[in-house]
Design a protein around this motif. Sequence first.
Motif, PDB file in Angstrom:
ATOM      1  N   PHE A 102      35.057 -25.029 -19.155  1.00  0.00           N
ATOM      2  CA  PHE A 102      36.410 -25.121 -18.620  1.00  0.00           C
ATOM      3  C   PHE A 102      37.327 -24.223 -19.437  1.00  0.00           C
ATOM      4  O   PHE A 102      37.436 -24.396 -20.655  1.00  0.00           O
ATOM      5  N   PRO A 103      37.978 -23.253 -18.795  1.00  0.00           N
ATOM      6  CA  PRO A 103      38.680 -22.211 -19.549  1.00  0.00           C
ATOM      7  C   PRO A 103      39.893 -22.702 -20.327  1.00  0.00           C
ATOM      8  O   PRO A 103      40.289 -22.052 -21.284  1.00  0.00           O
ATOM      9  N   THR A 104      40.464 -23.839 -19.942  1.00  0.00           N
ATOM     10  CA  THR A 104      41.643 -24.283 -20.676  1.00  0.00           C
ATOM     11  C   THR A 104      41.281 -25.168 -21.857  1.00  0.00           C
ATOM     12  O   THR A 104      42.138 -25.525 -22.643  1.00  0.00           O
ATOM     13  N   MET A 105      40.015 -25.558 -21.946  1.00  0.00           N
ATOM     14  CA  MET A 105      39.648 -26.531 -22.975  1.00  0.00           C
ATOM     15  C   MET A 105      38.969 -25.864 -24.165  1.00  0.00           C
ATOM     16  O   MET A 105      38.285 -24.857 -24.028  1.00  0.00           O
TER      17      MET A 105
ATOM     18  N   LEU B 181      33.909 -24.047 -11.202  1.00  0.00           N
ATOM     19  CA  LEU B 181      34.718 -24.931 -12.053  1.00  0.00           C
ATOM     20  C   LEU B 181      34.841 -26.309 -11.419  1.00  0.00           C
ATOM     21  O   LEU B 181      34.685 -27.336 -12.078  1.00  0.00           O
ATOM     22  N   ILE B 199      41.442 -30.099 -14.426  1.00  0.00           N
ATOM     23  CA  ILE B 199      40.723 -28.832 -14.567  1.00  0.00           C
ATOM     24  C   ILE B 199      41.360 -27.731 -13.725  1.00  0.00           C
ATOM     25  O   ILE B 199      41.746 -26.692 -14.240  1.00  0.00           O
ATOM     26  N   SER B 203      43.845 -24.795 -15.204  1.00  0.00           N
ATOM     27  CA  SER B 203      43.225 -23.476 -15.258  1.00  0.00           C
ATOM     28  C   SER B 203      44.057 -22.430 -14.538  1.00  0.00           C
ATOM     29  O   SER B 203      43.958 -21.246 -14.824  1.00  0.00           O
ATOM     30  N   ILE B 291      43.618 -16.343 -17.520  1.00  0.00           N
ATOM     31  CA  ILE B 291      42.321 -16.852 -17.938  1.00  0.00           C
ATOM     32  C   ILE B 291      41.234 -16.005 -17.315  1.00  0.00           C
ATOM     33  O   ILE B 291      41.280 -15.745 -16.120  1.00  0.00           O
TER      34      ILE B 291
END
Lengths: 258, 292
Positions: A102-105, B181, B199, B203, B291
């Motif tokens: 997960f890119p934000t974590m 994701l 999530i 994101s 991101i």
Amino acid sequence: MENTINTGYILELKEVSVSYTPGKYAVDKVNARIAPNTVTAIMGPSGCGKSTLLHAINRLHELYPGISTTGEILLKGENIFRMNPMKVRRLAGMVFQRPNPFPTMSISGNVLAGYKLNNISLNKKEKGLIVERSLRSVNLWDEVKDVLNKKGTFLSGGQQQRLCIARALALKPELLLMDEPTSALDPISTSRIEDLILELKKEYTIIIVTHNMSQAARISDNAMFMYLGKLVEYGTTRQMFTKPENKRTEDYLTGSFG
Amino acid sequence: MKKTKLSAPRYRLMKSRIFFYLVCTFSLLTMIPLFLIIGELIRKGYKQFNFDLFTKVAPTSMEAMLARISGDAIPGGILNGLAGTLLILAVAIVLAIPLGIATGVYLAEKKEKPLARLVRNLSDLLQGIPSIVIGVIVYIWVVKPMAGYSALAGSTALAIMMLPMVIRSTEESLKMLPDSLKEAGLALGGSYSAVVLRILLPSSFSGLFTGALLAISRVMGETAPLLVTVLGAATVNWDITQPTTAVSLLIWEFYNDPNLASLIWSSSLLLLLIVLCINLLAKSIAKKWKIQ
């Protein structure tokens, strides 16, 4: 309550069929039983239904309208279609083709993501223990223990994939489903993941979809060969690679088609 | 024969060079109005662009006239306008952003459902509705039932104008996320709402934030819908049920009063600077928090 009888198998597939469009089966009446603490490889040419079958086991198909799954899948004797899909997915962890942290974590956030998503609150000590245990079990702890708060996406591809395995293992699943987990990785990362699979077998049951026959030969105890949605042959890997019963399996394994 | 072979590439090179310079010239031409506007605002507005602009309310016509006669700078500023703009925008944000994001999530998740298509098309239509029409409708919806002009009515009008932009930017930034994701989140046993909230939305946060900022800067200078909803106020007002003013409304009032005319430039300059800053902030956030 015949469905809860423990048969010694962790997973039983009974006449499992999956269709994307009515009447056309991507997986056609598959029957198989899988014993605990084994690695089972699902092989077959592209489009034969390997990944579809794997996704059926943790009910991920339900995300997409129009896909219907019939038959029975028993996880530890319990029919998964009568269970809460969220529980099924906790019990059957999944690792995908491409690493998808997960890119934000952060790294530790990724490991704990399953708990967060399930609204399970943990105290700091529990969190630390789970993160360390999970990362150790995928041999990633020593590499990342000083950068646990960095984003998971900063890791290399192979490390990211091990992080994703750790994320699945953090929830202590019964079953680990792997969908071509090394197809996006370089040979060194691939061999580390393969070694890891052999270690994880002691605690978990693993089903791995793979395109790579030598990989199946190296790591699996049992192997399934699928073709056009049908399970053509299922037996021990040794037997399948030395004396395949079916002509098609032999042709595929010797490279005549596929 | 030989000659044509040699000259052909040169001719083509020349053609491509001419084309390149033409494109450059035209793109520079489009910049000219912007620089002329900024230049004009600075030239005419710098005299009044002082500390008072931020700390004092707009002067009355009489005060301004007296100052003009004696040759002084016009006293007062646009504090009441700044406060009003802030209040109206804050309430508009509270109204529009949650609704817009929720709609955007729905559109991104149920792309092909008939209802989603309908909502998408209607939201595009909404973007095309003239702002004064939205203002008049809100007058009927909010001002009349509340028996009075209010900041809330202005916020409602601006929120309606912001909605399509927030919806679209949410939908687009969610669509850019890979399906894997969502699958990974659900495969961990997460409920659908947990996966969306914990999530997917985080994101795509930079996209959502940028979209919201651009929507804000877009409606910030709106005047027409405010004319018929918030009326105007001579003092600072923080009560959403009371008539309020805004920077853009003050500019309109200055324009209508020859004594106050010189305040147009400084307040326009300030409004333009704020909008520019928000735009630059939006761009830098989009770049920084992107991101991979």
